[in-house]
Structures are given as C-alpha cells and as structure tokens.
Design a protein around this motif. Sequence first.
Motif, PDB file in Angstrom:
ATOM      1  N   ILE A   1     -32.837  -0.391 -57.182  1.00 39.82           N
ATOM      2  CA  ILE A   1     -34.258  -0.490 -57.527  1.00 39.82           C
ATOM      3  C   ILE A   1     -34.515   0.182 -58.870  1.00 39.82           C
ATOM      4  O   ILE A   1     -35.232  -0.359 -59.714  1.00 39.82           O
ATOM      5  N   ARG A   2     -33.936   1.346 -59.105  1.00 43.20           N
ATOM      6  CA  ARG A   2     -34.092   2.031 -60.383  1.00 43.20           C
ATOM      7  C   ARG A   2     -33.539   1.184 -61.518  1.00 43.20           C
ATOM      8  O   ARG A   2     -34.138   1.086 -62.588  1.00 43.20           O
ATOM      9  N   TYR A   3     -32.404   0.556 -61.284  1.00 38.98           N
ATOM     10  CA  TYR A   3     -31.787  -0.287 -62.310  1.00 38.98           C
ATOM     11  C   TYR A   3     -32.668  -1.493 -62.616  1.00 38.98           C
ATOM     12  O   TYR A   3     -32.874  -1.847 -63.764  1.00 38.98           O
ATOM     13  N   MET A   4     -33.201  -2.109 -61.572  1.00 42.30           N
ATOM     14  CA  MET A   4     -34.033  -3.298 -61.779  1.00 42.30           C
ATOM     15  C   MET A   4     -35.347  -2.957 -62.462  1.00 42.30           C
ATOM     16  O   MET A   4     -35.884  -3.751 -63.218  1.00 42.30           O
TER      17      MET A   4
ATOM     18  N   THR B   1     -33.685  -5.744 -49.283  1.00 40.97           N
ATOM     19  CA  THR B   1     -33.486  -5.157 -47.960  1.00 40.97           C
ATOM     20  C   THR B   1     -32.372  -5.873 -47.219  1.00 40.97           C
ATOM     21  O   THR B   1     -31.405  -5.252 -46.796  1.00 40.97           O
ATOM     22  N   THR B   2     -32.482  -7.174 -47.061  1.00 37.88           N
ATOM     23  CA  THR B   2     -31.488  -7.899 -46.265  1.00 37.88           C
ATOM     24  C   THR B   2     -30.170  -8.090 -47.002  1.00 37.88           C
ATOM     25  O   THR B   2     -29.164  -8.379 -46.355  1.00 37.88           O
ATOM     26  N   ILE B   3     -30.150  -7.903 -48.301  1.00 35.05           N
ATOM     27  CA  ILE B   3     -28.896  -8.074 -49.063  1.00 35.05           C
ATOM     28  C   ILE B   3     -27.838  -7.082 -48.582  1.00 35.05           C
ATOM     29  O   ILE B   3     -26.652  -7.403 -48.514  1.00 35.05           O
TER      30      ILE B   3
ATOM     31  N   LEU C   1     -25.021   1.070 -47.197  1.00 37.58           N
ATOM     32  CA  LEU C   1     -25.425   0.348 -48.404  1.00 37.58           C
ATOM     33  C   LEU C   1     -26.928   0.458 -48.637  1.00 37.58           C
ATOM     34  O   LEU C   1     -27.376   0.659 -49.771  1.00 37.58           O
ATOM     35  N   LEU C   2     -27.699   0.343 -47.574  1.00 37.54           N
ATOM     36  CA  LEU C   2     -29.151   0.428 -47.684  1.00 37.54           C
ATOM     37  C   LEU C   2     -29.582   1.798 -48.187  1.00 37.54           C
ATOM     38  O   LEU C   2     -30.378   1.916 -49.115  1.00 37.54           O
TER      39      LEU C   2
ATOM     40  N   GLU D   1     -33.170 -12.914 -48.198  1.00 37.41           N
ATOM     41  CA  GLU D   1     -33.242 -12.091 -49.405  1.00 37.41           C
ATOM     42  C   GLU D   1     -33.744 -12.899 -50.596  1.00 37.41           C
ATOM     43  O   GLU D   1     -34.583 -12.439 -51.366  1.00 37.41           O
ATOM     44  N   ILE D   2     -33.242 -14.103 -50.746  1.00 37.30           N
ATOM     45  CA  ILE D   2     -33.683 -14.964 -51.848  1.00 37.30           C
ATOM     46  C   ILE D   2     -35.170 -15.280 -51.710  1.00 37.30           C
ATOM     47  O   ILE D   2     -35.908 -15.290 -52.696  1.00 37.30           O
ATOM     48  N   ALA D   3     -35.619 -15.481 -50.475  1.00 35.18           N
ATOM     49  CA  ALA D   3     -37.030 -15.818 -50.249  1.00 35.18           C
ATOM     50  C   ALA D   3     -37.952 -14.626 -50.482  1.00 35.18           C
ATOM     51  O   ALA D   3     -39.068 -14.795 -50.964  1.00 35.18           O
TER      52      ALA D   3
END
Length: 154
Positions: free
Chosen positions: A72-75, A28-30, A63-64, A21-23
């Motif tokens: 995504i909307r928040y970000m 998605t993977t979070i 969660l996904l 996820e960091i990479a």
Amino acid sequence: MMSMDPAILWLGLVIILLIIEIATMGLTTIWFAGGAMVAFFSTFFGASAATQRTIFLVLSLALLVITRPVAIRYMRGGHVKTNADSLIGRLAVVTVEINNLGQSGEVILSDVSWTARSKEDGRVIPVGSKVRICAIEGVKLIVEEIKEEETCLY
C-alpha cells in the motif's frame, strides 16, 4: 461418490480470488490467492489435506500482515497532491482586507484570486500583507500572516 483432486480445488480458489481482487483492487484477496497458489503446489509434493490447509492459512495471513502495508505504501508513494492540497504552505498576497468578523478577505496566488479567512478569528490582516496558507475549508483558504523575514529562504 467421486472426490475431486485437491490441486484442482486450490487452482479454482486461486482463480476465484484473483477475479475478486481484480474486481475490487482492495489488496486483500491477492494475499489469499498467494497462499492458495502455494497450497496448490504443495499437492504435487504429496502434502496431506491438513498440511495444505495449514500452508494456505499461515502463508495467507503472513502475506496479509507483513506485505500488505508495504504494498500500500509503495502504491501510494507516487501520490500526487490535488491542486487544493498543493496550495497548503504556499505564500499569497492579501488583495482585500481579511476580517473574519466582517466576512471579508481575498488573496492572490499564482494570478488566481481566492477567498481567504484568517486562522485566528479576531485577527485582521491588511491589504498587501503576505500570508501563508494553512488549510482549505470548502473554497476558502485559511491563512496566517507572516513576517517579511520569514519569506526569505536562505
């Protein structure tokens, strides 16, 4: 053959998913890391291997599906328009007659001169007219002429 503690397997999966996820920063993977974390904690409460896998799958998918769109909307909520995007809807003044067929046209907006074309191909917009920017195509503003009464906002 020696079997590995399921808690270590789940914790290892959490770490791997977080690194991915960091990479990628793809959000998605979070969510799967969250499911793996809950499955990790379930090992301390004596959950069976089947229960751990079920917890992981159900929670990860939930969660996904449920929280990813909100995240995504928040970000993207603070999405700032680019300079070009911020021009759409603004008013400009024609400085060179806009004639799509004659390949001419120029407007001035905030002391910057822009090449302009009319939204309607056959429309000629004379010098001094006020126009509203409808779109941007490459480095050209696509404009439409506005009436004087439209410029006053009461």
